[in-house]
Write an enzyme that holds these catalytic residues in place. Structure first.
Site, PDB file in Angstrom:
ATOM      1  N   HIS A  35       0.864  -1.187   0.000  1.00 33.42           N
ATOM      2  CA  HIS A  35       0.000   0.000   0.000  1.00 33.42           C
ATOM      3  C   HIS A  35       0.900   1.236   0.000  1.00 33.42           C
ATOM      4  O   HIS A  35       1.932   1.254   0.673  1.00 33.42           O
ATOM      5  CB  HIS A  35      -0.860  -0.021   1.267  1.00 33.42           C
ATOM      6  CG  HIS A  35      -1.713   1.199   1.440  1.00 33.42           C
ATOM      7  ND1 HIS A  35      -1.482   2.156   2.403  1.00 33.42           N
ATOM      8  CD2 HIS A  35      -2.813   1.626   0.762  1.00 33.42           C
ATOM      9  CE1 HIS A  35      -2.401   3.100   2.323  1.00 33.42           C
ATOM     10  NE2 HIS A  35      -3.220   2.810   1.338  1.00 33.42           N
ATOM     11  N   ASN A  36       0.504   2.268  -0.767  1.00 31.85           N
ATOM     12  CA  ASN A  36       1.321   3.490  -0.842  1.00 31.85           C
ATOM     13  C   ASN A  36       2.806   3.154  -0.975  1.00 31.85           C
ATOM     14  O   ASN A  36       3.654   3.611  -0.205  1.00 31.85           O
ATOM     15  CB  ASN A  36       1.096   4.361   0.404  1.00 31.85           C
ATOM     16  CG  ASN A  36      -0.251   5.078   0.350  1.00 31.85           C
ATOM     17  OD1 ASN A  36      -0.959   5.006  -0.655  1.00 31.85           O
ATOM     18  ND2 ASN A  36      -0.617   5.743   1.417  1.00 31.85           N
TER      19      ASN A  36
ATOM     20  N   GLU B 165       1.049  -0.222  -5.454  1.00 29.35           N
ATOM     21  CA  GLU B 165       0.091   0.885  -5.611  1.00 29.35           C
ATOM     22  C   GLU B 165       0.821   2.110  -6.143  1.00 29.35           C
ATOM     23  O   GLU B 165       1.896   2.460  -5.663  1.00 29.35           O
ATOM     24  CB  GLU B 165      -0.553   1.213  -4.263  1.00 29.35           C
ATOM     25  CG  GLU B 165      -1.635   2.257  -4.408  1.00 29.35           C
ATOM     26  CD  GLU B 165      -2.315   2.593  -3.085  1.00 29.35           C
ATOM     27  OE1 GLU B 165      -3.509   2.897  -3.130  1.00 29.35           O
ATOM     28  OE2 GLU B 165      -1.656   2.557  -2.036  1.00 29.35           O
TER      29      GLU B 165
ATOM     30  N   ASP C 243      -0.062   6.076  -6.877  1.00 24.10           N
ATOM     31  CA  ASP C 243      -1.001   7.189  -6.699  1.00 24.10           C
ATOM     32  C   ASP C 243      -0.655   8.262  -7.732  1.00 24.10           C
ATOM     33  O   ASP C 243       0.354   8.959  -7.589  1.00 24.10           O
ATOM     34  CB  ASP C 243      -0.801   7.735  -5.277  1.00 24.10           C
ATOM     35  CG  ASP C 243      -2.118   8.111  -4.630  1.00 24.10           C
ATOM     36  OD1 ASP C 243      -3.071   8.322  -5.360  1.00 24.10           O
ATOM     37  OD2 ASP C 243      -2.166   8.213  -3.389  1.00 24.10           O
TER      38      ASP C 243
ATOM     39  N   HIS D 288       1.274  11.208  -2.407  1.00 21.49           N
ATOM     40  CA  HIS D 288       0.051  11.007  -1.619  1.00 21.49           C
ATOM     41  C   HIS D 288      -0.731  12.312  -1.694  1.00 21.49           C
ATOM     42  O   HIS D 288      -0.373  13.298  -1.055  1.00 21.49           O
ATOM     43  CB  HIS D 288       0.419  10.662  -0.169  1.00 21.49           C
ATOM     44  CG  HIS D 288      -0.706  10.008   0.575  1.00 21.49           C
ATOM     45  ND1 HIS D 288      -1.637   9.211  -0.047  1.00 21.49           N
ATOM     46  CD2 HIS D 288      -1.051  10.026   1.878  1.00 21.49           C
ATOM     47  CE1 HIS D 288      -2.502   8.771   0.835  1.00 21.49           C
ATOM     48  NE2 HIS D 288      -2.178   9.252   2.019  1.00 21.49           N
TER      49      HIS D 288
ATOM     50  N   GLU E 121      -4.008   4.356  -8.459  1.00 18.45           N
ATOM     51  CA  GLU E 121      -4.947   5.277  -7.804  1.00 18.45           C
ATOM     52  C   GLU E 121      -4.938   6.493  -8.720  1.00 18.45           C
ATOM     53  O   GLU E 121      -4.074   7.364  -8.597  1.00 18.45           O
ATOM     54  CB  GLU E 121      -4.436   5.627  -6.397  1.00 18.45           C
ATOM     55  CG  GLU E 121      -4.661   4.542  -5.370  1.00 18.45           C
ATOM     56  CD  GLU E 121      -6.143   4.375  -5.051  1.00 18.45           C
ATOM     57  OE1 GLU E 121      -6.835   5.384  -4.866  1.00 18.45           O
ATOM     58  OE2 GLU E 121      -6.607   3.223  -5.015  1.00 18.45           O
TER      59      GLU E 121
END
Length: 601
Positions: free
Chosen positions: A165-166, A195, A197, A210, A244
């Site tokens: 994640h991230n 992931e 973003d 982020h 994302e």
């Protein structure tokens, strides 16, 4: 010893550096702090040098471990050597290697016995036995699980998949740095779902960070270049890039261009054989391939129709329909067709309910569910959740309030069959220990086949309410000793008051831990000789974690090291448990010595 290295002792004494050098020449793994401490104790005149006899004392202190000597004497008929037949007997009866024979024993003697005469006589001396028992041949983790051994031809949805994640963050979610190393590092740990973003960047060049925070920005292009370089260094099996996507259609087209041009043939741009499938392909069928997870316009069939057979024609069609709007809830998201066309087997779909998924969801659609909602669903409708994950890949992600990049316990979501349980790989701790431990299995490939009851369409499995058709296991762990444990960070010498905690993670009924007593002031060679017994209801989901701590007071302990592995990847018999630091670094030669035994009830 003197005949092989006379020059070192020419003046009768050696200093600390020579001592370390000599231990290395003898292939003796050592911890600097422990050797320094024993050296100082041997240097009675405080002259910075020791004699040959003193060196022998250091050698014996580190190598001649009492617990292993006792084991040797119990099996050596004359207490001096283990002939081949006795070694075979030891391997079969104590190490649970029923297939061991004279060839096996002879190979071990050839590999570990340092004394030529013993080798010629087909015997193992204490020196050889010590080397064997402290080697990786006696590691707790099964050798056969260090390679890919599971069936890799099942649909993707039947596997647990290592997921981060991230991935771009190196610390917290608000002001921490974004860095390419986050991607390289996760891939080197076997991660198979990253992931990314994505946001609009300057000069029509998308960036990764982020959103709406002060985390730094990195270029999307360089992220893909790094992923391309590291994608298959650790695992051959498919990689999913979970986008994302917050970009405008214009910059989404740039994203599509980068993906196509940088990843080239690795990128999945159509189904296998260009046919419309009715289930997900297998990890085997997608070896060395990269899939894009993103929202998608329309169906897979429509994409294949648009694609046609001519790639130039495909480009023309995309040019004609640059973007379409999709209704999501109350707002519209514009998706560039160029990016949408790259979504084949991993289309993002909003999760509404299990009933909605049963009626409307396609096999190639993936749900992402936040940890709070997922936890609630698991407790309220566990069997339905399991039936959902039998059919569809489900990704769980941490709640937004985890601004310090903390992690949830992934076990509760593996228990209901969730394939992609996303963790912040940058955050050390018990949750990442569980992640690393689970994915040690199957050759560290990032894919672990789920147990049959999490793959069967007719399953009634509920981790909270166990049925009679499980196969419980009785696990017995005898904690014998520790060896060169990491000294406490709060100690000025090599001392620690070590205590060992054995923790079981699995379904709620199996969640438990047992703790040894404290050995005072001995991190070099503590002895416990304590036995722990666990009754494990669902062994296929159970992880065992060994934790070593230094007891500072009755209420607080200092972490020294840990090791986590799946219960069913544990070797039986006398075994070495390696220890790893908080950050996942191997603390070799620090280890525990245990005896493992388990059987199905």
């Amino acid at each position: 010893m003197e005949t092989r290295y006379p020059s070192v002792f020419r003046k009768g004494k050696i200093n600390f550096e020579n001592t370390l050098e000599l231990l290395s020449k003898f292939d003796i793994p050592y911890d600097y702090v422990h050797v320094k401490h024993i050296f100082k104790a041997s240097d009675s005149l405080k002259a910075g040098t020791i004699t040959l006899e003193d060196f022998r004392g250091i050698y014996r202190t580190i190598v001649h471990r009492g617990e292993i000597q006792e084991l040797f004497k119990a099996h050596a008929p004359n207490h001096r050597t283990l002939p081949v037949p006795h070694l075979v007997e030891f391997l079969r009866n104590e190490q649970f290697q029923p297939e061991a024979n004279e060839t096996t024993a002879s190979q071990l003697i050839a590999k570990f016995e340092p004394i030529e005469e013993a080798k010629r006589n087909a015997q193992m001396t204490l020196e050889g036995f010590l080397r064997y028992m402290t080697s990786d041949d006696c590691a707790i983790f099964k050798t056969e699980h260090r390679i890919v051994y599971q069936d890799m031809t099942r649909p993707l949805s039947e596997y647990f998949i290592s997921t981060s994640h991230n991935t771009y963050l190196l610390s917290d979610q608000l002001i921490g740095p974004s860095h390419l190393w986050g991607y390289a590092s996760a891939l080197m740990k076997g991660c198979r779902c990253l992931e990314i973003d994505c946001w609009d960047g300057p000069s029509n060049d998308p960036v990764v960070y982020h959103g709406h925070t002060l985390t730094s920005k990195i270029s999307f292009k360089t992220v893909i270049q790094v992923i391309n370089k590291y994608a298959f260094l650790v695992s051959d099996y498919p990689l999913v890039l979970s986008l994302e996507n917050h970009c405008s259609p214009k910059q989404q087209e740039v994203i599509a261009d980068y993906l196509i041009n940088i990843l080239g043939d690795k990128l999945v741009v159509s189904t296998i054989d260009d046919m419309v499938p009715n289930e997900l392909p297998s990890p085997e069928a997608l070896k060395f391939k990269i899939m894009i997870k993103n929202k998608k316009l329309g169906t897979l069939e429509e994409t294949l129709e648009r694609r046609g057979t001519d790639s130039h024609d495909h480009e023309m069609r995309i040019a004609k329909v640059p973007q379409l709007s999709m209704q999501f809830g109350t707002f519209k998201i514009k998706i560039a067709l160029a990016l949408s066309e790259l979504v084949i087997y991993t289309k993002a779909r909003k999760f509404v309910s299990f009933e909605d998924s049963r009626e409307n969801q396609h096999f190639f659609e993936i749900n992402s569910i936040g940890e709070l909602k997922a936890r609630k669903l698991a407790k309220l409708a566990a069997t339905e959740f399991v039936q959902h994950t039998v059919r569809f890949i489900t990704r769980i992600y941490p709640k937004g309030t985890r601004t310090n990049s903390s992690n949830y316990n992934p076990q509760e979501f593996w228990n209901v069959g969730c394939q992609m349980v996303a963790l912040n790989f940058q955050t050390a701790g018990v949750q990442m220990d569980l992640q690393n431990g689970k994915f040690l299995d199957n050759g560290g490939s990032g894919y672990v086949l789920k147990p049959e009851y999490l793959r069967n369409a007719n399953t009634k499995f509920n981790p909270y309410v166990l049925s009679a058709n499980q196969h419980p296991v009785i696990l017995t762990i005898k904690l014998i000793s520790g060896h060169q444990l990491p000294p406490s960070s709060l100690s000025r010498s090599n001392k620690a008051d070590p205590v060992v905690i054995v923790e079981i993670y699995g379904v709620p009924d199996d969640q438990t831990k047992q703790q040894s007593y404290v050995v005072k002031g001995n991190a070099l060679s503590p002895r416990w000789n304590e036995t722990f017994t666990f009754n494990i209801q669902v062994p296929e989901l159970a992880l065992v974690r060994f934790v070593v701590e230094d007891q500072l007071s009755l209420t607080s302990n200092d972490f020294l090291g840990q090791y986590t592995l799946p219960l069913l990847s544990m070797n039986k018999g006398y075994r070495k448990v390696p220890l790893f630091s908080k950050l996942g670094v191997n603390l070799h030669p620090a280890s525990l010595f245990v005896h493992i035994w388990y059987f199905t009830q």
